[in-house]
Design a protein around this motif. Sequence first.
Motif, mmCIF file in Angstrom:
data_model
loop_
_atom_site.group_PDB
_atom_site.id
_atom_site.type_symbol
_atom_site.label_atom_id
_atom_site.label_comp_id
_atom_site.label_asym_id
_atom_site.label_seq_id
_atom_site.Cartn_x
_atom_site.Cartn_y
_atom_site.Cartn_z
ATOM 1 N N LYS A 203 -53.068 20.491 -74.960
ATOM 2 C CA LYS A 203 -54.470 20.620 -74.570
ATOM 3 C C LYS A 203 -55.389 20.239 -75.729
ATOM 4 C CE LYS A 203 -54.114 24.907 -73.066
ATOM 5 N NZ LYS A 203 -54.442 26.197 -72.463
ATOM 6 N N TYR A 204 -56.402 19.441 -75.401
ATOM 7 C CA TYR A 204 -57.390 19.006 -76.388
ATOM 8 C C TYR A 204 -58.775 19.134 -75.772
ATOM 9 C CZ TYR A 204 -53.384 17.050 -78.770
ATOM 10 O OH TYR A 204 -52.174 16.906 -79.399
ATOM 11 N N LEU A 205 -59.744 19.429 -76.607
ATOM 12 C CA LEU A 205 -61.136 19.481 -76.202
ATOM 13 C C LEU A 205 -61.825 18.325 -76.919
ATOM 14 C CD1 LEU A 205 -62.927 21.177 -74.431
ATOM 15 C CD2 LEU A 205 -63.384 22.648 -76.378
ATOM 16 N N VAL A 206 -62.184 17.293 -76.167
ATOM 17 C CA VAL A 206 -62.645 16.032 -76.752
ATOM 18 C C VAL A 206 -64.122 15.810 -76.413
ATOM 19 C CG1 VAL A 206 -62.214 13.552 -76.858
ATOM 20 C CG2 VAL A 206 -60.319 15.115 -76.397
ATOM 21 N N PRO A 207 -64.956 15.501 -77.417
ATOM 22 C CA PRO A 207 -66.355 15.177 -77.127
ATOM 23 C C PRO A 207 -66.427 14.003 -76.154
ATOM 24 C CG PRO A 207 -66.039 15.486 -79.484
ATOM 25 C CD PRO A 207 -64.670 15.475 -78.853
ATOM 26 N N GLN A 208 -67.351 14.079 -75.207
ATOM 27 C CA GLN A 208 -67.406 13.065 -74.154
ATOM 28 C C GLN A 208 -67.804 11.679 -74.649
ATOM 29 O OE1 GLN A 208 -70.030 14.611 -71.199
ATOM 30 N NE2 GLN A 208 -71.843 14.518 -72.503
ATOM 31 N N ASP A 209 -68.399 11.583 -75.839
ATOM 32 C CA ASP A 209 -68.815 10.273 -76.340
ATOM 33 C C ASP A 209 -67.783 9.603 -77.249
ATOM 34 O OD1 ASP A 209 -69.144 12.065 -78.409
ATOM 35 O OD2 ASP A 209 -71.078 11.270 -79.063
ATOM 36 N N VAL A 210 -66.614 10.204 -77.401
ATOM 37 C CA VAL A 210 -65.539 9.607 -78.204
ATOM 38 C C VAL A 210 -64.941 8.427 -77.440
ATOM 39 C CG1 VAL A 210 -63.178 10.028 -79.062
ATOM 40 C CG2 VAL A 210 -64.976 11.690 -79.483
ATOM 41 N N SER A 211 -64.742 7.320 -78.149
ATOM 42 C CA SER A 211 -64.159 6.140 -77.489
ATOM 43 C C SER A 211 -62.654 6.331 -77.322
ATOM 44 C CB SER A 211 -64.432 4.877 -78.301
ATOM 45 O OG SER A 211 -63.634 4.873 -79.472
ATOM 46 N N MET A 212 -62.115 5.610 -76.366
ATOM 47 C CA MET A 212 -60.675 5.654 -76.129
ATOM 48 C C MET A 212 -59.917 5.144 -77.354
ATOM 49 S SD MET A 212 -58.537 6.643 -74.004
ATOM 50 C CE MET A 212 -56.795 6.454 -73.797
ATOM 51 N N GLY A 213 -60.478 4.166 -78.060
ATOM 52 C CA GLY A 213 -59.853 3.661 -79.281
ATOM 53 C C GLY A 213 -59.727 4.740 -80.338
ATOM 54 N N HIS A 214 -60.783 5.525 -80.516
ATOM 55 C CA HIS A 214 -60.754 6.623 -81.496
ATOM 56 C C HIS A 214 -59.764 7.701 -81.066
ATOM 57 C CE1 HIS A 214 -62.414 9.182 -84.674
ATOM 58 N NE2 HIS A 214 -62.268 10.156 -83.804
ATOM 59 N N PHE A 215 -59.779 8.034 -79.782
ATOM 60 C CA PHE A 215 -58.864 9.060 -79.274
ATOM 61 C C PHE A 215 -57.404 8.607 -79.436
ATOM 62 C CE2 PHE A 215 -56.730 11.294 -75.666
ATOM 63 C CZ PHE A 215 -56.837 12.578 -76.190
ATOM 64 N N THR A 216 -57.141 7.339 -79.150
ATOM 65 C CA THR A 216 -55.792 6.795 -79.312
ATOM 66 C C THR A 216 -55.344 6.899 -80.770
ATOM 67 O OG1 THR A 216 -56.097 5.292 -77.455
ATOM 68 C CG2 THR A 216 -54.363 4.724 -79.004
ATOM 69 N N THR A 217 -56.247 6.599 -81.699
ATOM 70 C CA THR A 217 -55.931 6.713 -83.132
ATOM 71 C C THR A 217 -55.611 8.157 -83.500
ATOM 72 O OG1 THR A 217 -57.319 4.814 -83.644
ATOM 73 C CG2 THR A 217 -56.807 6.303 -85.460
ATOM 74 N N THR A 218 -56.353 9.093 -82.948
ATOM 75 C CA THR A 218 -56.108 10.515 -83.208
ATOM 76 C C THR A 218 -54.709 10.918 -82.732
ATOM 77 O OG1 THR A 218 -58.457 11.011 -83.019
ATOM 78 C CG2 THR A 218 -56.927 12.855 -82.746
ATOM 79 N N ILE A 219 -54.354 10.515 -81.524
ATOM 80 C CA ILE A 219 -53.028 10.860 -80.986
ATOM 81 C C ILE A 219 -51.942 10.157 -81.799
ATOM 82 C CG2 ILE A 219 -51.511 10.717 -78.968
ATOM 83 C CD1 ILE A 219 -53.833 12.805 -78.788
ATOM 84 N N ARG A 220 -52.170 8.922 -82.164
ATOM 85 C CA ARG A 220 -51.212 8.172 -82.993
ATOM 86 C C ARG A 220 -50.952 8.911 -84.308
ATOM 87 N NH1 ARG A 220 -49.218 3.245 -83.260
ATOM 88 N NH2 ARG A 220 -48.583 2.493 -85.282
ATOM 89 N N ASN A 221 -52.007 9.413 -84.940
ATOM 90 C CA ASN A 221 -51.857 10.167 -86.189
ATOM 91 C C ASN A 221 -51.101 11.474 -85.964
ATOM 92 O OD1 ASN A 221 -53.205 8.174 -87.603
ATOM 93 N ND2 ASN A 221 -55.183 9.211 -87.482
ATOM 94 N N ARG A 222 -51.362 12.145 -84.859
ATOM 95 C CA ARG A 222 -50.651 13.395 -84.562
ATOM 96 C C ARG A 222 -49.164 13.153 -84.290
ATOM 97 N NH1 ARG A 222 -53.635 17.989 -83.958
ATOM 98 N NH2 ARG A 222 -55.872 17.674 -83.933
#
Length: 128
Positions: A57-76
């Motif tokens: 489960k993640y709480l993600v700001p609605q204005d975050v781009s999919m590219g940024h979110f993908t990078t976050t998951i990649r780092n995790r």
Amino acid sequence: MAVVHRSHGTQRFKHRKTFAARKEESALVRSKYPQKIPVIVERFPGEVHLSSLERTKYLVPQDVSMGHFTTTIRNRLALTPNQTFYLLVKNRSLTNMSATIGELDEEFRDSDGFLYFSYASQEMFGAS
């Protein structure tokens, strides 16, 4: 790379909680944090090359781009630069990397109120 198994096994979020419990949880989160989207990220069923994330489960700001979110998951996932992974919305669709999480939420939000993503290595293409 060793496969890391989660303590609750391969049971998906939707199978761990009832629809009513999921709907209540997402409604509570959305009312408490109206600018954020409750997101579930799980390993694609049958994926064997990528490890499991520590949390789903993640709480993600609605204005975050999919590219940024993908990078976050990649780092995790602690992937090396030569490892590839794909983030699929609702277990089936690749998305535009410039789309925001808010836009994806409007288009792909599940009836329980969560936005679901799954991640997989390239071997998932063509799999049965």
